[in-house]
Design a protein around this motif. Structure first.
Motif, PDB file in Angstrom:
ATOM      1  N   PRO A 292     -27.934 -12.626 -14.469  1.00 57.45           N
ATOM      2  CA  PRO A 292     -29.323 -13.037 -16.138  1.00 57.45           C
ATOM      3  C   PRO A 292     -28.593 -12.839 -17.176  1.00 57.45           C
ATOM      4  CG  PRO A 292     -30.841 -11.883 -14.436  1.00 57.45           C
ATOM      5  CD  PRO A 292     -29.326 -11.336 -14.183  1.00 57.45           C
ATOM      6  N   GLU A 521     -37.314 -15.031 -14.863  1.00 60.03           N
ATOM      7  CA  GLU A 521     -36.367 -15.884 -13.944  1.00 60.03           C
ATOM      8  C   GLU A 521     -36.535 -15.130 -13.212  1.00 60.03           C
ATOM      9  OE1 GLU A 521     -31.525 -15.530 -12.941  1.00 60.03           O
ATOM     10  OE2 GLU A 521     -31.822 -15.536 -15.261  1.00 60.03           O
ATOM     11  N   ARG A 523     -35.773 -13.015  -9.642  1.00 57.55           N
ATOM     12  CA  ARG A 523     -34.282 -12.327  -8.597  1.00 57.55           C
ATOM     13  C   ARG A 523     -34.604 -11.774  -7.580  1.00 57.55           C
ATOM     14  NH1 ARG A 523     -30.102 -13.915 -11.134  1.00 57.55           N
ATOM     15  NH2 ARG A 523     -29.017 -12.440 -10.504  1.00 57.55           N
ATOM     16  N   ASN A 536     -30.553 -12.669 -22.910  1.00 60.13           N
ATOM     17  CA  ASN A 536     -31.580 -11.627 -21.879  1.00 60.13           C
ATOM     18  C   ASN A 536     -32.275 -10.469 -22.378  1.00 60.13           C
ATOM     19  OD1 ASN A 536     -29.987  -9.768 -19.204  1.00 60.13           O
ATOM     20  ND2 ASN A 536     -32.299 -10.378 -19.093  1.00 60.13           N
ATOM     21  N   ASN A 669     -38.322 -22.156 -10.582  1.00 59.42           N
ATOM     22  CA  ASN A 669     -37.965 -21.271 -10.844  1.00 59.42           C
ATOM     23  C   ASN A 669     -38.456 -20.297 -11.896  1.00 59.42           C
ATOM     24  OD1 ASN A 669     -37.852 -20.856  -8.085  1.00 59.42           O
ATOM     25  ND2 ASN A 669     -35.732 -21.187  -7.963  1.00 59.42           N
ATOM     26  N   SER A 670     -38.893 -20.648 -12.919  1.00 58.17           N
ATOM     27  CA  SER A 670     -38.668 -20.090 -14.005  1.00 58.17           C
ATOM     28  C   SER A 670     -40.419 -20.338 -14.696  1.00 58.17           C
ATOM     29  CB  SER A 670     -37.909 -20.619 -15.038  1.00 58.17           C
ATOM     30  OG  SER A 670     -38.190 -21.810 -14.909  1.00 58.17           O
ATOM     31  N   PHE A 684     -34.824 -22.877 -17.219  1.00 60.84           N
ATOM     32  CA  PHE A 684     -33.918 -21.866 -17.173  1.00 60.84           C
ATOM     33  C   PHE A 684     -34.201 -21.834 -15.588  1.00 60.84           C
ATOM     34  CE2 PHE A 684     -31.773 -17.768 -15.812  1.00 60.84           C
ATOM     35  CZ  PHE A 684     -30.945 -18.045 -16.147  1.00 60.84           C
ATOM     36  N   ASN A 685     -33.017 -22.264 -15.100  1.00 64.45           N
ATOM     37  CA  ASN A 685     -33.482 -22.417 -13.456  1.00 64.45           C
ATOM     38  C   ASN A 685     -31.963 -21.585 -13.006  1.00 64.45           C
ATOM     39  OD1 ASN A 685     -33.411 -23.317 -11.006  1.00 64.45           O
ATOM     40  ND2 ASN A 685     -34.706 -24.947 -10.900  1.00 64.45           N
ATOM     41  N   PRO A 686     -32.027 -20.219 -12.369  1.00 65.15           N
ATOM     42  CA  PRO A 686     -30.768 -19.832 -11.688  1.00 65.15           C
ATOM     43  C   PRO A 686     -30.212 -20.087 -10.630  1.00 65.15           C
ATOM     44  CG  PRO A 686     -32.776 -18.635 -10.813  1.00 65.15           C
ATOM     45  CD  PRO A 686     -33.365 -19.713 -12.014  1.00 65.15           C
TER      46      PRO A 686
END
Length: 690
Positions: A292, A521, A523, A536, A669-670, A684-686
């Motif tokens: 992150p 996000e 995790r 972050n 995923n956000s 934001f998409n990891p």
């Protein structure tokens, strides 16, 4: 011979242009000195100059003049330490107009050039039987190039020395010499130097320069295979067998430098496959090892997604530099966004606020910084997350100072035709440069960004031109006003992220509003990380500090052990609708950000979140375990404050979740909070890093 090498590399004759030309970069850098930091960013670089970076030449053995004579130490002179120091302190000294540092870097340059031997080798060889290794010179080359940019009168001497060295290096490569395990992974840095010579000072040696580029690639790690989906490791590598027979191809810092290899290769192969491979390398790294904070995990070797694994400081500054180069060649927004995240999170988090101490490894969840037992890091020592002069290895001591200066020197670019100016990184800057047709342009950027959402840009130009401003992927909505015109929305290019503004002759004022949403996000272990804009956010654990070592030559150079003195075992409500953003500076026209800004209690921004205390055990001596899944609250839910990650030294930034209420808006995923009627722009998409 070059054609034969090309065949071995899978390159066609057509791929190497008839006149050994290079594919142009999309964007070009400005000469050192054209971009200066302003506002809080100037204060930050002043803190670095007043700290270890600006004083290590006075006492630190690895870069003090007494060590310039060479020797057998791997870290001595141009094998690593001096070369790293020079590369960092050339821009640091110029940007801060520091006469002492500028004198030292000039003295270092003179010493190296004066000691070039008849064969072309740079760096004296005194009382050593070590074989010549090419890699240690590469950071020195970067520093020398910057000095030429700032002092054109040095051009002839530096270019003479580099061309002599290239001829020697080419012969060494033909004979299978000069490539140890480090040079085999860092060959791309020499290629960048060769390309600078080719672009600006070829002296009719284009064929030799390209031949040397190809030989370097052939001598080293095949990064297009290391970063392929077939071979790329999707988790920690300590128990895996490296398929290339060279463990250092999974070394975090080598991979950070290796990001440059594929765009650099593209310039002499002209193959789109190299660009495709470069894009894939970035995506794979941050999908399987990303943090992150913007960086990725490698406590020496790649370490996966666990929040307690480490990230080396050298990795952070090298990945920042490589990301800037990737954007210059390819022009994809994801590179610039990621570099800005690393700079404003991972870099300051691993330094003490006064920048006299640094870690070797930082952790996303870091509840102590001390000599740990048992050792939590498979490939590094238990002292690695202590803040000090040289915990674990000294490389980060001499290398970390390149981070802030090179972020600044890459913050503005020019278009390949040299007619347009690109405002890439966002922050306070002063720029004066000359575009094509003698168009003198001056730019002043006043902003608290990333601690504020507004940027005021003042431009004066002798002729009209096109000005480009990056709109990060995390901006939602936003507006721009030019002079006294109407407020308009932001419509950047979908690939580059650049907003184009036509600038007329004379004075132009641009007001930008860059709002962002709170983003959640996902995790590992069902945990979450909290973001807003490039920052972050983390829980800043109250800490104790104890000096456990002090350098006898410099009282400021101490090793600090840190431990928690307050609760940190919190789980959060995952619904971002329960979170609220606060900015002390938002409605105060007279507010001035404190310095050093990256310290406990200093940033003006915070996020209030709902949290409760939970059971969260340790593993060993103050080493936190993975976030527990579905923990039970031990008491009432309360509000705690999260602050920018970079201002914390002990922290939790990947939180367990105690509630699973539906968020107000979810994309991929956000999660984001805000009015559903507002457009959502690239959340934001990891799994596809921005």
């Amino acid at each position: 011979m070059l054609r034969a090498l090309c065949a071995l590399l899978g390159l066609t004759s057509a791929a190497i242009a008839a006149k050994f030309e290079l594919s142009p970069k999309k964007f070009l850098t400005l000469p050192l000195g054209d971009i200066k930091p302003a506002g809080w960013l100037h204060d930050q670089l002043q803190v670095q100059t007043d700290g270890l970076a600006g004083h290590m030449h006075e006492f630190y053995d690895l870069v003090s003049k007494s060590d310039w004579i060479g020797g057998d130490s791997y870290y001595s002179y141009l094998e690593e330490a001096g070369s790293y120091w020079f590369n960092a302190m050339v821009p640091n000294g110029v940007l801060m107009n520091n006469s002492i540092i500028n004198e030292k870097t000039q003295e270092f340059l003179e010493y190296v050039l004066e000691n070039q031997d008849a064969t072309g080798w740079l760096g004296p060889e005194v009382d050593t039987e070590k074989p010549r290794c090419l890699w240690g010179r590469y950071p020195f080359f970067f520093g020398a190039i910057q000095m030429v940019e700032y002092k054109p009168e040095l051009t002839a001497r530096v270019v003479d020395a580099l061309h002599k060295f290239v001829k020697l290096a080419n012969r060494m490569l033909r004979n299978g010499e000069g490539v140890d395990k480090w040079a085999a992974t860092r060959w791309e840095d020499f290629v960048l130097t060769l390309q600078w010579l080719h672009d600006f000072h070829p002296r009719g040696e284009e064929e030799l320069l390209v031949d040397t580029m190809v030989r370097l690639k052939w001598s080293g790690v095949p990064w297009e295979e290391v970063f392929s989906e077939e071979y790329f490791p999707t988790g920690p590598v300590e128990n895996l067998t490296n398929p290339f027979g060279l463990e250092l191809s999974w070394h975090g810092v080598n991979m950070a430098e290796g990001f440059k290899a594929l765009p650099a290769t593209y310039r002499f192969t002209h193959n789109q496959s190299d660009i495709d491979a470069a894009n894939l390398s970035w995506d794979l790294m941050f999908k399987y090892h990303g943090r992150p904070s913007g960086a990725y995990a490698a406590d020496e070797m790649l370490a996966g997604l666990e929040a307690v694994r480490g990230t080396e400081l050298c990795l952070v500054v090298e990945a920042m530099f490589s990301g800037s180069y990737l954007y210059q060649v390819i022009g994809d927004l994801k590179y610039a966004d990621r570099v800005e995240r690393m700079t404003y999170n991972a870099l300051p988090a691993t330094l003490t606020a006064n920048m006299w101490g640094r870690q070797y490894l930082q952790q996303q969840n870091q509840v102590a910084a001390q000599n740990m037992s048992p050792n939590p890091f498979p490939e590094d020592g238990p002292y690695s997350n202590v803040f000090g002069l040289e915990p674990n290895y000294p490389c980060c001591t001499v290398n970390f100072p390149q981070g802030w200066p090179k972020f600044i020197t890459n913050a503005f670019l020019v278009t390949s035709d040299k007619k347009g100016l690109v405002q890439l990184y966002l922050g306070p800057f002063e720029v004066q440069t000359t575009l094509n047709e003698d168009n003198l342009v001056k730019v002043s950027v006043e902003t608290f960004y990333p601690f504020g959402d507004n940027l005021n840009i003042t431009i004066t130009a002798t002729k009209s031109y096109m000005h480009y401003i990056r709109v990060p992927s995390w901006i939602v909505g936003g507006s721009m006003t030019v002079n006294d015109g109407e407020k308009t929305g932001l419509v950047p290019d979908e690939v580059t992220g650049l907003l184009s503004v036509t600038i007329g002759k004379g004075l132009t004022k641009i007001a930008l509003h860059y709002p962002a949403k709170i983003v959640i996000e996902e995790r590992p272990h069902g945990s979450i990380a909290v973001h807003r804009g490039p920052l972050n956010y983390a829980f800043d654990i109250p800490r104790s500090e104890k000096i456990i070592a002090q350098d006898p030559r410099e009282p400021h150079a101490v090793d600090l052990q840190m431990g928690p003195i307050g609760a940190w075992e919190y789980a959060l409500d995952a619904d971002p609708a329960t979170m609220s953003f606060h900015n002390e500076a938002e409605n105060d026209d007279h507010y001035k950000l404190p310095s050093p800004i990256f310290d406990s209690g200093k940033p003006s921004v915070s996020i209030a979140v709902s949290a409760c205390s939970i059971e969260w055990p340790l593993a060993g001596d103050m080493f936190v375990t993975s976030p527990p899944e579905n923990p039970e609250c031990l008491g009432d839910v309360k509000t705690i404050q999260l602050v920018p990650f970079g201002a914390t030294k002990l922290r939790i930034s990947e939180f367990p979740v105690f509630a699973h209420s539906e968020p107000s808006l979810r994309v991929g995923n956000s999660y984001q909070i805000g009015d559903d009627s507002e457009p959502v722009q690239k959340p934001f998409n990891p799994t596809k890093p921005n």
